[in-house]
Design a protein around this motif. Structure first.
Motif, PDB file in Angstrom:
ATOM      1  N   PHE A 129     -51.040 -31.376  23.279  1.00  0.00           N
ATOM      2  CA  PHE A 129     -49.682 -31.835  23.543  1.00  0.00           C
ATOM      3  C   PHE A 129     -49.679 -32.730  24.776  1.00  0.00           C
ATOM      4  CE2 PHE A 129     -49.335 -27.859  21.260  1.00  0.00           C
ATOM      5  CZ  PHE A 129     -48.327 -28.103  20.342  1.00  0.00           C
ATOM      6  N   SER A 130     -49.085 -33.911  24.614  1.00  0.00           N
ATOM      7  CA  SER A 130     -49.041 -34.866  25.724  1.00  0.00           C
ATOM      8  C   SER A 130     -47.845 -35.786  25.535  1.00  0.00           C
ATOM      9  CB  SER A 130     -50.339 -35.677  25.776  1.00  0.00           C
ATOM     10  OG  SER A 130     -50.447 -36.523  24.644  1.00  0.00           O
ATOM     11  N   VAL A 134     -51.262 -29.821  27.246  1.00  0.00           N
ATOM     12  CA  VAL A 134     -51.436 -28.451  26.788  1.00  0.00           C
ATOM     13  C   VAL A 134     -52.417 -28.451  25.614  1.00  0.00           C
ATOM     14  CG1 VAL A 134     -50.299 -26.426  25.774  1.00  0.00           C
ATOM     15  CG2 VAL A 134     -49.081 -27.827  27.457  1.00  0.00           C
ATOM     16  N   VAL A 135     -53.392 -27.548  25.658  1.00  0.00           N
ATOM     17  CA  VAL A 135     -54.340 -27.386  24.561  1.00  0.00           C
ATOM     18  C   VAL A 135     -54.047 -26.041  23.912  1.00  0.00           C
ATOM     19  CG1 VAL A 135     -56.773 -27.162  23.920  1.00  0.00           C
ATOM     20  CG2 VAL A 135     -56.104 -28.784  25.705  1.00  0.00           C
ATOM     21  N   HIS A 141     -52.075 -20.202  20.246  1.00  0.00           N
ATOM     22  CA  HIS A 141     -52.266 -19.671  21.597  1.00  0.00           C
ATOM     23  C   HIS A 141     -52.684 -20.787  22.544  1.00  0.00           C
ATOM     24  CE1 HIS A 141     -51.947 -15.610  20.078  1.00  0.00           C
ATOM     25  NE2 HIS A 141     -52.861 -15.897  19.154  1.00  0.00           N
ATOM     26  N   ILE A 142     -52.072 -20.830  23.708  1.00  0.00           N
ATOM     27  CA  ILE A 142     -52.430 -21.838  24.702  1.00  0.00           C
ATOM     28  C   ILE A 142     -53.777 -21.483  25.313  1.00  0.00           C
ATOM     29  CG2 ILE A 142     -51.816 -22.844  26.943  1.00  0.00           C
ATOM     30  CD1 ILE A 142     -48.867 -22.454  26.165  1.00  0.00           C
ATOM     31  N   ILE A 143     -54.700 -22.426  25.252  1.00  0.00           N
ATOM     32  CA  ILE A 143     -56.028 -22.263  25.847  1.00  0.00           C
ATOM     33  C   ILE A 143     -55.973 -22.644  27.329  1.00  0.00           C
ATOM     34  CG2 ILE A 143     -58.448 -23.014  25.780  1.00  0.00           C
ATOM     35  CD1 ILE A 143     -57.546 -21.395  23.321  1.00  0.00           C
ATOM     36  N   GLN A 144     -55.321 -23.767  27.598  1.00  0.00           N
ATOM     37  CA  GLN A 144     -55.184 -24.232  28.980  1.00  0.00           C
ATOM     38  C   GLN A 144     -54.106 -25.308  29.021  1.00  0.00           C
ATOM     39  OE1 GLN A 144     -58.668 -26.084  30.822  1.00  0.00           O
ATOM     40  NE2 GLN A 144     -58.116 -25.183  32.772  1.00  0.00           N
ATOM     41  N   TYR A 145     -53.505 -25.492  30.201  1.00  0.00           N
ATOM     42  CA  TYR A 145     -52.524 -26.552  30.383  1.00  0.00           C
ATOM     43  C   TYR A 145     -52.629 -27.095  31.805  1.00  0.00           C
ATOM     44  CZ  TYR A 145     -49.573 -23.056  32.714  1.00  0.00           C
ATOM     45  OH  TYR A 145     -49.087 -22.091  33.562  1.00  0.00           O
TER      46      TYR A 145
END
Length: 76
Positions: free
Chosen positions: A6-7, A53-54, A59-63
């Motif tokens: 997401f960007s 956001v990845v 589930h969010i892995i990292q942001y």
């Protein structure tokens, strides 16, 4: 495996984050689906302060400031 990235446009941190995610992709096989948060009001509201956001399997892995180690561990 599919990974959502997401960007939004004009986001320097997103450009750097995508570069890092593509480095991980060299070691782990997965597809990247790039999603512009400005194209959807619900997604924009959810992620506007977090991008990039990845996400994998919902589930969010990292942001934010993405790093190779955290992304790799989250995608294995």
């Amino acid at each position: 495996m599919n990974v959502k990235f997401f960007s939004r446009s004009n986001c320097a941190l997103c450009v750097e984050g995508l570069r890092t995610l593509k480095l991980v992709q060299e070691d782990i096989a997965f597809n990247i689906e790039i999603i512009d948060i400005e194209a959807d009001e619900v997604i924009h509201e959810k992620y506007m302060l977090m991008i990039p956001v990845v996400e994998k399997d919902g589930h969010i892995i990292q942001y934010g400031n993405l790093d190779y180690v955290t992304l790799t561990e989250g995608l294995l």
